[in-house]
Motif scaffolding. Structure first.
Motif, mmCIF file in Angstrom:
data_model
loop_
_atom_site.group_PDB
_atom_site.id
_atom_site.type_symbol
_atom_site.label_atom_id
_atom_site.label_comp_id
_atom_site.label_asym_id
_atom_site.label_seq_id
_atom_site.Cartn_x
_atom_site.Cartn_y
_atom_site.Cartn_z
ATOM 1 N N MET A 266 9.637 9.878 10.940
ATOM 2 C CA MET A 266 10.023 8.566 10.430
ATOM 3 C C MET A 266 11.516 8.287 10.581
ATOM 4 N N THR B 198 0.827 -1.210 0.000
ATOM 5 C CA THR B 198 0.000 0.000 0.000
ATOM 6 C C THR B 198 0.861 1.261 0.000
ATOM 7 N N SER B 199 2.104 1.163 0.464
ATOM 8 C CA SER B 199 2.932 2.364 0.367
ATOM 9 C C SER B 199 4.167 2.233 -0.513
ATOM 10 N N THR B 200 4.706 1.042 -0.690
ATOM 11 C CA THR B 200 5.819 0.888 -1.645
ATOM 12 C C THR B 200 5.695 -0.383 -2.474
ATOM 13 N N GLU C 254 13.423 5.445 12.634
ATOM 14 C CA GLU C 254 14.274 4.467 11.936
ATOM 15 C C GLU C 254 15.677 4.429 12.520
ATOM 16 N N LYS D 98 8.062 -3.188 -4.245
ATOM 17 C CA LYS D 98 9.442 -3.665 -4.218
ATOM 18 C C LYS D 98 9.660 -4.663 -5.336
ATOM 19 N N GLY E 208 8.957 -3.330 7.313
ATOM 20 C CA GLY E 208 9.818 -2.349 7.957
ATOM 21 C C GLY E 208 9.521 -2.191 9.440
ATOM 22 N N HIS F 119 4.011 0.277 6.400
ATOM 23 C CA HIS F 119 3.893 1.685 6.747
ATOM 24 C C HIS F 119 2.479 1.998 7.252
ATOM 25 N N GLY F 120 1.480 1.645 6.444
ATOM 26 C CA GLY F 120 0.113 2.004 6.807
ATOM 27 C C GLY F 120 -0.781 0.826 7.165
#
Ligand SMILES: Nc1ncnc2c1ncn2[C@@H]1O[C@H](COP(=O)(O)OP(=O)(O)OP(=O)(O)O)[C@@H](O)[C@H]1O
Ligand SMILES: [Mg+2]
Length: 348
Positions: free
Chosen positions: A241, A16-18, A245, A20, A300, A191-192
């Motif tokens: 963020m 939903t956010s990246t 991290e 790969k 992540g 992420h989300g």
């Protein structure tokens, strides 16, 4: 003379956010957004990489900005997935073709592609994605920074689509050398969204799988609110963020150093508890003889929640020992790595 196979295995993870991609020694990440073109001065751009300046031509001959370029420059942006599902098949296919163009060495190549999609994606959509990716595609891409264009043709010989966390399941079992199916729960904290996938007797258990909105950005949003309440300073979740991290426990807000350590710990605990509760609820839908041997924590978010969850999954009696909780070496790419392995098994 050595004769090498010309077909390449590709693992994709359409989050939903990246998005790969992993193939051979290529490993790419782009934001899961596409957007309208917004031409302007581009000669000044420092970063001239194809990855960050990617434009693809759609079926109607219109330019579409992809990934980072869309995130930064498009006025109208569309996410490829949200609320735990894929939104538009056509847009997803466009973005996947664009990211495939990055690994092309010549203007014609053959691929076997295994793609992970968010867990709440329906069977029909998955089938449509398989059909849409399979076969021959003309790809026309342009680099926004340099104006360079490339035209290529790809043949996707085989296309497989699976829920994203399955990539990590396959990757971990393969890496551990386990050849039998092991009842497992894979918790992919992105992420989300957090996706939870349950494997029983080598099968994906749909009724015991699902997704949650608590994920890494819940932590940064909670922190941002807490900082505002305490100091009156507005720090956007996005800007927190990097702090998270890097494992930093202090921030600079309005010229003052703030200690955010205990707020971070508290949020990690709260969000982890939500994840554990939901996992427990989903596991109730498994047959009584299921024996969860492994809980795999990936995405992540594993870097942030992994340590706490290791202990908490054990204390919640979901696994029998803390060692039963496994975090893959590269938690961000592990789904895509697993999908590349799966794609390889399909090559003749
Ligand atoms: N090394 C790291 N340490 C801590 N957090 C990290 C690290 N790498 C990534 N993250 C965080 O993890 C999140 C990204 O994880 P991931 O790539 O799994 O998400 P995603 O798959 O794009 O999201 P979703 O699953 O919601 O689609 C980001 O919020 C990022 O801040
Ligand atoms: Mg993800």
């Amino acid at each position: 003379m050595p004769i090498e196979p010309m077909t390449k295995a590709v693992g994709l993870d359409l989050g939903t956010s990246t998005i790969k991609l992993v193939s051979g020694n290529h490993s790419y990440r782009i934001p899961s957004v596409i957007g309208s073109p917004n031409p302007g001065w581009s000669g000044m751009v420092q970063d001239k990489s194809w990855l960050n300046n990617l434009i693809i031509e759609d079926a109607n001959g219109n330019d579409v900005y992809i990934g980072e370029l869309a995130r930064l420059q498009s006025e109208i942006r569309k996410s490829l997935a949200s609320e735990g599902k894929m939104k538009s098949i056509d847009n997803s296919i466009l973005a996947l073709k664009a990211i495939l163009s990055l690994i092309m060495k010549s203007n014609y190549e053959q691929f076997v592609v295994a793609t992970g999609v968010p867990i709440a994606t329906g069977v029909e959509e998955s089938k449509e994605l398989i059909r849409g990716l399979k076969g021959t595609h003309e790809i026309k891409v342009k680099n926004d920074a340099t104006g360079e264009t490339k035209q290529m043709k790809i043949l996707v010989e085989q296309s497989l689509v699976m829920p994203e966390p399955y990539g990590t399941y396959y990757n971990i079992l393969k890496t551990l050398g386990v050849t039998t199916a092991v009842d497992s729960v894979i918790v992919d904290i992105g992420h989300g969204t957090t996706d939870i996938l349950c494997m029983y007797n080598g099968r994906i258990m749909r009724a015991a799988s699902g997704s949650l909105e608590e994920a890494t950005d819940s932590l940064t949003s909670a922190l941002s609110r807490a900082i505002q309440e305490k100091s009156g300073k507005i720090i956007r979740p996005f800007d927190l963020m990097k702090t998270i991290e890097q494992g930093k426990r202090t921030i600079l807000a309005g010229g003052k150093v703030l200690d955010i350590g205990s707020a971070v710990d508290q949020s990690i605990e709260t969000i982890s508890e939500v994840i554990i509760d939901e996992t427990n609820r989903l596991l109730n839908n498994l047959p009584p003889d299921a024996w969860i041997e492994k809980v795999m924590v990936t995405g992540g978010g594993a870097y942030i929640f992994g340590k706490y969850l290791k202990q908490a999954f054990f204390e919640a009696d979901i696994v029998k020992s803390p060692e039963g909780v496994i975090v893959p070496e590269d938690a961000v790419m592990s789904n895509a790595i697993g999908f590349e392995m799966i794609a390889k098994t399909k090559m003749k």
